[in-house]
Write a protein that holds these residues in place. Sequence first.
Motif, PDB file in Angstrom:
ATOM      1  N   THR A  43     -27.310 -59.275 -54.502  1.00 54.72           N
ATOM      2  CA  THR A  43     -27.978 -59.346 -55.924  1.00 54.72           C
ATOM      3  C   THR A  43     -29.310 -59.375 -55.748  1.00 54.72           C
ATOM      4  O   THR A  43     -29.905 -60.005 -54.949  1.00 54.72           O
ATOM      5  CB  THR A  43     -26.840 -60.285 -56.524  1.00 54.72           C
ATOM      6  N   LYS A  45     -30.146 -61.728 -58.248  1.00 56.65           N
ATOM      7  CA  LYS A  45     -30.523 -62.561 -58.200  1.00 56.65           C
ATOM      8  C   LYS A  45     -30.380 -63.794 -57.126  1.00 56.65           C
ATOM      9  O   LYS A  45     -31.027 -64.627 -56.692  1.00 56.65           O
ATOM     10  CB  LYS A  45     -28.494 -64.208 -58.769  1.00 56.65           C
ATOM     11  N   ASP A  74     -23.165 -55.965 -57.194  1.00 56.74           N
ATOM     12  CA  ASP A  74     -23.311 -56.382 -58.535  1.00 56.74           C
ATOM     13  C   ASP A  74     -23.158 -57.495 -58.410  1.00 56.74           C
ATOM     14  O   ASP A  74     -22.529 -58.196 -57.172  1.00 56.74           O
ATOM     15  CB  ASP A  74     -21.417 -56.060 -59.151  1.00 56.74           C
ATOM     16  N   GLU A  75     -23.466 -58.727 -60.009  1.00 57.74           N
ATOM     17  CA  GLU A  75     -23.792 -60.152 -59.850  1.00 57.74           C
ATOM     18  C   GLU A  75     -21.697 -60.390 -59.763  1.00 57.74           C
ATOM     19  O   GLU A  75     -21.990 -61.760 -59.524  1.00 57.74           O
ATOM     20  CB  GLU A  75     -24.374 -60.616 -60.821  1.00 57.74           C
TER      21      GLU A  75
END
Length: 76
Positions: A43, A45, A74-75
């Motif tokens: 991700t 993040k 996807d997060e």
Amino acid sequence: MSTNDTRMNKEDEQSDLPKLSNPALRALAGAGYHRLEQLSKTTEKEIMKLHGMGPKSLDPLRRALAEKGLTFADES
């Protein structure tokens, strides 16, 4: 040339990452990311947690991934 220099050069030759700042490239390489396909399994993040990665590095990575039909994971 040391063994580490040789290894880094071989990995750089195989890398398809876009042009980024040296700290960002070192952060990605240090975490084992040398190919866009590897980034598509993680991700944004997680990438941003790497020391040396900054918000300006994400746009070129997103564009390079998109050119290959890839995205960050996807997060969720």
